[in-house]
Design an enzyme around this catalytic site. Structure first.
Site, PDB file in Angstrom:
ATOM      1  N   SER A 153      -2.779  40.677 -28.332  1.00  9.73           N
ATOM      2  CA  SER A 153      -2.822  41.992 -28.980  1.00  9.73           C
ATOM      3  C   SER A 153      -3.034  41.762 -30.468  1.00  9.73           C
ATOM      4  O   SER A 153      -2.785  40.650 -30.973  1.00  9.73           O
ATOM      5  CB  SER A 153      -1.473  42.693 -28.772  1.00  9.73           C
ATOM      6  N   TYR A 166       7.963  43.472 -28.059  1.00 15.10           N
ATOM      7  CA  TYR A 166       6.533  43.375 -27.729  1.00 15.10           C
ATOM      8  C   TYR A 166       5.812  42.454 -28.722  1.00 15.10           C
ATOM      9  O   TYR A 166       5.060  41.559 -28.332  1.00 15.10           O
ATOM     10  CB  TYR A 166       5.920  44.779 -27.741  1.00 15.10           C
TER      11      TYR A 166
HETATM   12  P1  NAD Z   1      -1.486  49.330 -18.470  1.00  8.93           P
HETATM   13  O1  NAD Z   1      -0.093  49.829 -18.475  1.00  8.93           O
HETATM   14  O2  NAD Z   1      -2.581  50.242 -18.025  1.00  8.93           O
HETATM   15  O3  NAD Z   1      -1.597  48.009 -17.615  1.00  8.93           O
HETATM   16  C1  NAD Z   1      -0.598  47.022 -17.583  1.00  8.93           C
HETATM   17  C2  NAD Z   1      -0.630  46.378 -16.231  1.00  8.93           C
HETATM   18  O4  NAD Z   1       0.366  45.356 -16.147  1.00  8.93           O
HETATM   19  C3  NAD Z   1      -0.328  47.386 -15.122  1.00  8.93           C
HETATM   20  O5  NAD Z   1      -1.228  47.169 -14.056  1.00  8.93           O
HETATM   21  C4  NAD Z   1       1.089  47.022 -14.724  1.00  8.93           C
HETATM   22  O6  NAD Z   1       1.403  47.349 -13.390  1.00  8.93           O
HETATM   23  C5  NAD Z   1       1.037  45.518 -14.922  1.00  8.93           C
HETATM   24  N1  NAD Z   1       2.368  44.919 -14.915  1.00  8.93           N
HETATM   25  C6  NAD Z   1       3.464  45.280 -15.619  1.00  8.93           C
HETATM   26  N2  NAD Z   1       4.513  44.505 -15.286  1.00  8.93           N
HETATM   27  C7  NAD Z   1       4.042  43.620 -14.356  1.00  8.93           C
HETATM   28  C8  NAD Z   1       4.645  42.558 -13.637  1.00  8.93           C
HETATM   29  N3  NAD Z   1       5.940  42.230 -13.780  1.00  8.93           N
HETATM   30  N4  NAD Z   1       3.868  41.851 -12.769  1.00  8.93           N
HETATM   31  C9  NAD Z   1       2.561  42.162 -12.601  1.00  8.93           C
HETATM   32  N5  NAD Z   1       1.956  43.171 -13.252  1.00  8.93           N
HETATM   33  C10 NAD Z   1       2.685  43.879 -14.122  1.00  8.93           C
HETATM   34  O7  NAD Z   1      -1.753  48.833 -19.957  1.00  8.93           O
HETATM   35  P2  NAD Z   1      -3.007  48.073 -20.588  1.00  8.93           P
HETATM   36  O8  NAD Z   1      -3.244  48.697 -21.897  1.00  8.93           O
HETATM   37  O9  NAD Z   1      -4.127  47.966 -19.636  1.00  8.93           O
HETATM   38  O10 NAD Z   1      -2.368  46.629 -20.863  1.00  8.93           O
HETATM   39  C11 NAD Z   1      -2.915  45.428 -20.367  1.00  8.93           C
HETATM   40  C12 NAD Z   1      -2.629  44.297 -21.326  1.00  8.93           C
HETATM   41  O11 NAD Z   1      -3.324  44.529 -22.557  1.00  8.93           O
HETATM   42  C13 NAD Z   1      -1.148  44.137 -21.700  1.00  8.93           C
HETATM   43  O12 NAD Z   1      -0.827  42.758 -21.793  1.00  8.93           O
HETATM   44  C14 NAD Z   1      -1.077  44.794 -23.071  1.00  8.93           C
HETATM   45  O13 NAD Z   1      -0.010  44.278 -23.838  1.00  8.93           O
HETATM   46  C15 NAD Z   1      -2.429  44.397 -23.631  1.00  8.93           C
HETATM   47  N6  NAD Z   1      -2.867  45.221 -24.755  1.00  8.93           N
HETATM   48  C16 NAD Z   1      -3.179  46.550 -24.590  1.00  8.93           C
HETATM   49  C17 NAD Z   1      -3.614  47.273 -25.687  1.00  8.93           C
HETATM   50  C18 NAD Z   1      -4.022  48.719 -25.588  1.00  8.93           C
HETATM   51  O14 NAD Z   1      -4.312  49.315 -26.633  1.00  8.93           O
HETATM   52  N7  NAD Z   1      -4.093  49.317 -24.411  1.00  8.93           N
HETATM   53  C19 NAD Z   1      -3.708  46.665 -26.939  1.00  8.93           C
HETATM   54  C20 NAD Z   1      -3.348  45.339 -27.063  1.00  8.93           C
HETATM   55  C21 NAD Z   1      -2.941  44.623 -25.982  1.00  8.93           C
END
Ligand code: NAD
Length: 268
Positions: A153, A166
């Site tokens: 991130s 986080y």
């Molecule tokens: P999201 O909530 O749509 O997806 C997160 C996924 O992780 C979901 O499918 C959830 O079920 C899964 N998950 C959570 N706990 C879990 C576990 N114990 N075992 C297996 N799966 C698990 O959110 P997203 O935005 O798609 O996030 C995906 C990744 O991207 C994360 O690591 C997040 O930190 C990172 N990220 C997102 C953003 C953003 O702006 N959306 C920015 C920076 C980083």
């Protein structure tokens, strides 16, 4: 015709039933990879994605596993191998937030985030590395013996009040990724990070679902648009491909300039 970037390869993508993981799964499948769609709880969403990939001529399976549980992770790798016979790419994408003011943050909030976001990446990467070393380079498929992509991130480098657990997990991923990359490079395994800025997914719905929230968010993004899961899918696919064969041990930020200190744009 241009050869598909990931033809003949297979990938495990954690947390692929939603958001960025789903975008990466669709992009890698379109590039020719066979996909394990990992999910924690939402089997229906994972199966829908599998059906979508198959309808486009790809191959995919859905596998339940909590990435913070060692046994679940080992079981997921076995199921992937039973289905596809080999592994070329791991995308450590699963992640969550448990936000709280620092003084109110419970040990449970802290542990849950570190367990999923950081320990989950350790458990999955270790299984993948063992497998990649055993498999070696698959001639004609990829120049590397394996590729690990760690979803980090912008909060790998930008401190984040109210989200200390986080930010600590993402800061941890940075040196985790670099150290593993250093150790595994002689085995021809590439380990990289992706540092998304604000990407429109359920994790940050509060930040984009109303025009007021979106306008506030855009003050942090010099390029003046929120990111899409497709943006991350394209980068992850390229990073996993041989076009990125000389890249290891670095995080690529994909953030519309969020890490450019936008508050300094008019002289601070
Ligand atoms: P999201 O909530 O749509 O997806 C997160 C996924 O992780 C979901 O499918 C959830 O079920 C899964 N998950 C959570 N706990 C879990 C576990 N114990 N075992 C297996 N799966 C698990 O959110 P997203 O935005 O798609 O996030 C995906 C990744 O991207 C994360 O690591 C997040 O930190 C990172 N990220 C997102 C953003 C953003 O702006 N959306 C920015 C920076 C980083």
């Amino acid at each position: 015709m241009e050869q598909l970037k990931l033809k003949g390869q297979s990938a495990i993508i954690t947390g692929a039933d939603s958001g960025i993981g789903k975008g990466v799964a669709l992009a890698m499948a379109a590039a020719g990879a066979k996909i394990t769609v990992n999910y924690a709880h939402n089997g229906d969403a994972a199966q829908e994605l599998v059906d979508e990939i198959k309808a486009s001529g790809g191959e995919a399976i859905a596998v339940q596993a909590d990435v913070s549980k060692e046994h679940d992770v080992q079981n997921m790798f076995s199921k992937h191998l039973d289905a596809f016979g080999y592994l070329d790419i791991l995308v450590n994408n699963a992640g969550l937030q448990k936000d709280a003011a620092f003084v109110d943050m419970t040990l449970e909030d802290w542990n849950t985030v570190i367990d999923v976001n950081l320990t989950g990446q350790f458990l999955c990467s270790r299984e993948a590395a063992k497998l990649f070393i055993k498999q070696g380079i698959r001639e004609g498929v990829s120049r590397a013996a394996g590729k690990i992509i760690c979803m980090s991130s912008v909060h790998e480098v930008i401190p984040w009040a109210g989200h200390v657990n986080y930010a600590a997990s993402k800061g941890g991923i940075s040196l985790f990724m670099k150290s593993v990359a250093q150790e595994l490079a002689p085995h021809k395994i590439r380990v990289t990070g992706i540092g998304p800025g604000a990407i429109q997914t359920p994790i940050n719905k509060d930040a984009w679902e109303t025009p007021e929230a979106l306008n506030k968010l855009l003050t942090l993004i010099p390029y003046k648009r929120i990111g899409k899961t497709e943006d991350i899918g394209l980068l992850a696919t390229w990073l996993a491909s041989d076009e990125a064969d000389y890249i290891t041990g670095t995080t690529i930020f994909i953030d519309g300039g969020m890490t450019l200190y936008p508050g300094f744009v008019d002289n601070g």
